[in-house]
Design a protein around this motif. Structure first.
Motif, PDB file in Angstrom:
ATOM      1  N   ARG A  72     -12.275   2.312   6.564  1.00 39.64           N
ATOM      2  CA  ARG A  72     -11.576   2.286   7.845  1.00 39.64           C
ATOM      3  C   ARG A  72     -12.532   2.348   9.037  1.00 39.64           C
ATOM      4  NH1 ARG A  72      -6.905   3.292   5.330  1.00 39.64           N
ATOM      5  NH2 ARG A  72      -6.419   5.118   4.098  1.00 39.64           N
ATOM      6  N   TYR A 103       2.969   2.439   6.938  1.00 39.00           N
ATOM      7  CA  TYR A 103       3.281   3.096   5.662  1.00 39.00           C
ATOM      8  C   TYR A 103       4.774   3.341   5.452  1.00 39.00           C
ATOM      9  CZ  TYR A 103      -1.726   3.763   5.580  1.00 39.00           C
ATOM     10  OH  TYR A 103      -3.068   3.538   5.593  1.00 39.00           O
ATOM     11  N   HIS A 107      -2.235  -7.149  -3.303  1.00 39.70           N
ATOM     12  CA  HIS A 107      -1.437  -5.910  -3.362  1.00 39.70           C
ATOM     13  C   HIS A 107      -0.042  -6.373  -3.764  1.00 39.70           C
ATOM     14  CE1 HIS A 107      -0.150  -1.815  -1.767  1.00 39.70           C
ATOM     15  NE2 HIS A 107       0.990  -2.427  -2.056  1.00 39.70           N
ATOM     16  N   TYR A 159       0.555   4.132  -2.585  1.00 36.78           N
ATOM     17  CA  TYR A 159       1.289   2.897  -2.909  1.00 36.78           C
ATOM     18  C   TYR A 159       0.405   1.997  -3.742  1.00 36.78           C
ATOM     19  CZ  TYR A 159       4.471   3.998   1.018  1.00 36.78           C
ATOM     20  OH  TYR A 159       5.362   4.579   1.883  1.00 36.78           O
ATOM     21  N   HIS A 196      -6.708  10.034   4.354  1.00 38.27           N
ATOM     22  CA  HIS A 196      -5.951  10.327   5.575  1.00 38.27           C
ATOM     23  C   HIS A 196      -6.276  11.771   5.960  1.00 38.27           C
ATOM     24  CE1 HIS A 196      -3.606   6.633   5.382  1.00 38.27           C
ATOM     25  NE2 HIS A 196      -3.530   6.819   4.086  1.00 38.27           N
ATOM     26  N   ALA A 254       0.467   6.864   2.898  1.00 37.81           N
ATOM     27  CA  ALA A 254       0.113   6.759   1.478  1.00 37.81           C
ATOM     28  C   ALA A 254      -1.392   6.548   1.368  1.00 37.81           C
ATOM     29  CB  ALA A 254       0.852   5.585   0.856  1.00 37.81           C
TER      30      ALA A 254
HETATM   31  O1  DOR Z   1      -1.556   4.063  -0.691  1.00 39.86           O
HETATM   32  C1  DOR Z   1      -2.235   3.163  -0.206  1.00 39.86           C
HETATM   33  N1  DOR Z   1      -3.006   3.371   0.886  1.00 39.86           N
HETATM   34  N2  DOR Z   1      -2.171   1.939  -0.771  1.00 39.86           N
HETATM   35  C2  DOR Z   1      -2.788   0.878  -0.205  1.00 39.86           C
HETATM   36  O2  DOR Z   1      -2.682  -0.207  -0.739  1.00 39.86           O
HETATM   37  C3  DOR Z   1      -3.542   1.016   1.056  1.00 39.86           C
HETATM   38  C4  DOR Z   1      -3.955   2.394   1.297  1.00 39.86           C
HETATM   39  C5  DOR Z   1      -4.447   2.695   2.704  1.00 39.86           C
HETATM   40  O3  DOR Z   1      -5.248   1.906   3.234  1.00 39.86           O
HETATM   41  O4  DOR Z   1      -4.096   3.738   3.259  1.00 39.86           O
END
Ligand code: DOR
Ligand code: ZN
Length: 474
Positions: free
Chosen positions: A62, A161, A195, A294, A325, A339
């Motif tokens: 990120r 999300y 995905h 996810y 996160h 997620a």
């Molecule tokens: O849970 C997830 N978080 N699945 C993803 O495909 C992307 C990821 C994210 O970048 O936060």
């Protein structure tokens, strides 16, 4: 006189185990021998196994984008501490890597922040033209990521999300647009990572699911959501010749579908992640919201199905989907929190533990986490191999050691994880990147020295950024 030597270790590759000393200079392996040879720096690997450095093909650092969640400095330190010497970085930064200019800028920006080598994914959108895909290939994109089934912000292309009904979102691409994405990426010869979740089905099921518990999350995203998307993706790959790679497979049945397609000649592979192999919905009561990801972590039977598929060789690689996160944002109702799980540092350790408990062969660990990703992304044998001429990327492991997952030891900016407190079999004693020790006995060593890596058509090459210019090295 060699620059470096790793002496007295037991070398373990996907196919062989043997005692040897490894010597090299200029970052690459020069000799693998039972004899002693002179070297300026020697690491004694007595009692340790020496594996090729791990490759994590699925990392969301990120950076630039979300400095409170993660950045490259932290994610690549975490990689180094986890025996991972190359990461392939996902394109959902801000700005997103959606054209050659963004890729070039991101590559230059990350250059002095990398503790390990890194490649960059490009983003596949319905609007990306063939010329733009090709331009990204020329800038060294390792492949293209298509977030099928993810709600995206229409301006920044950030992942949304928990889309609220009526929210301003990028319209999901039509089937025709998805076909165009497959056709255009097929022309480039690069991997199309998908995905695979069916957003429309998720939307419908979310309206019925009881909003409160973990069961609701799983009910709104059952295996079917992945299976439908996987079937469609395989049909498109078969029709277009695109090299399909299903990322973070969470539904065990998907492994058999992908494998059957590959058997009849479709270029299709899949990866799964430690979270799907080590956890099930039963763990939610103990672990709580750090487990939200996810696709979701589902039943124990599904977990066992994935482990079985891995053992049988139906799944080609294991990656982390490192997606941290902040701890604060992970607190709250399940249907409102993001997620994603931080996992690049625990990736190899968790899979090593599985192997040492008998769930997997050690050779399979090397195959799924080093050799196969290197082959799939055109990095082999520069990466993924202990061979003369290969980059001297290695991880030195004490199979009799152990290591306990603890957020205060982890290197990610937000080390919140669902394995906290677990003691894993095996321990990483050192990580070596191109002949240089970057992690030893619990500590990061030295400053960022990671290089950009790009696929080559079967040949070993590395694009190095030096004072803004690119040199191809063979
Ligand atoms: O849970 C997830 N978080 N699945 C993803 O495909 C992307 C990821 C994210 O970048 O936060
Ligand atoms: Zn991901």
């Amino acid at each position: 006189m060699w620059d470096f030597g790793i002496e007295n270790g037991v070398v373990m590759t996907a196919r062989a185990i043997y005692e040897a000393n490894i010597y090299g200079s200029g970052g690459t392996i020069g000799a693998i021998t039972t004899k002693r040879q002179p070297a300026s720096t020697v690491i004694d690997a007595a009692g340790l196994v020496v594996l090729p450095g791990m490759i994590d093909a699925h990392v969301h650092s990120r950076d630039p984008g979300f400095p409170d969640k993660e950045d490259f400095f932290h994610s690549t330190r975490a990689a180094a501490a986890g025996g991972v010497t190359t990461i392939l970085e996902m394109p959902n930064s801000v700005p997103a890597v959606m054209d050659a200019e963004a890729l070039r800028k991101r590559r230059a920006y990350l250059a002095d922040r990398a503790y390990v080598d890194y490649g960059l994914w490009g983003l596949a959108l319905a609007t990306t033209t063939s010329a733009e895909f090709q331009a990204m290939v020329e800038e060294g994109a390792c492949g293209f990521k298509f977030f099928w089934g993810y709600a995206l912000d229409p301006r920044t292309f950030e992942l949304v999300y928990n889309p609220a009904p009526g929210a301003d979102l990028l319209d999901p691409p039509s089937d025709g647009q998805v076909l165009e994405i497959f056709q255009r990426v097929a022309q480039t010869g690069r991997v199309l990572a998908v995905h695979a979740e069916n957003q429309s089905v998720i939307g419908t099921l979310s309206r019925y699911a009881d909003k409160l518990g973990y069961d609701a999350l799983v009910q709104s995203r059952p295996e079917l959501t992945e299976i439908m998307a996987i079937h469609a993706a395989i049909d498109l790959a078969e029709h277009t010749g695109a090299r399909l790679h299903i990322v973070h497979l969470g539904a065990a049945e998907g492994a058999r579908i992908v494998h059957a397609a590959a058997e009849r000649g479709v270029q299709a592979t899949c990866e799964t992640c430690p979270q799907y192999l080590t956890l099930s919905d039963r763990d939610y009561a103990r672990v709580g919201t750090p487990m939200k990801v996810y696709p979701p972590i589902r039943s124990e039977a599904n977990r066992q199905g994935l482990v079985m598929a891995l053992k049988e060789g139906l799944i080609r690689l294991i990656a982390s989907d490192h997606a941290p996160h902040t701890a604060a944002s992970k607190k709250g109702p399940l249907d409102q929190i993001p997620a994603g799980i931080a996992g690049v540092e625990t990736l190899f350790r968790l899979i090593l533990d599985m192997a040492l408990r008998g769930d997997l062969e050690l050779g399979q660990v090397v195959r799924y986490m080093s050799e196969e990703p290197a082959r799939l992304f055109g990095l082999y044998p520069q990466k993924g191999a202990i061979l003369p001429g290969a980059d001297a990327d290695m991880v030195l492991v004490d199979l009799d050691g152990s290591w306990t997952v603890s957020a205060d030891k982890l290197h990610s900016l937000n080390p919140l994880n669902p394995w906290e407190g677990q003691t894993l079999k095996g321990d990483i004693r050192a990580t070596v990147l191109r002949g240089r020790v970057i992690f030893q006995d619990g500590s990061i060593v030295g400053s960022p020295g990671g290089c950009f890596v790009a696929p080559s058509n079967g040949q070993s090459s590395r694009a190095l950024i030096s004072s803004g210019s690119i040199q191809e090295q063979s």
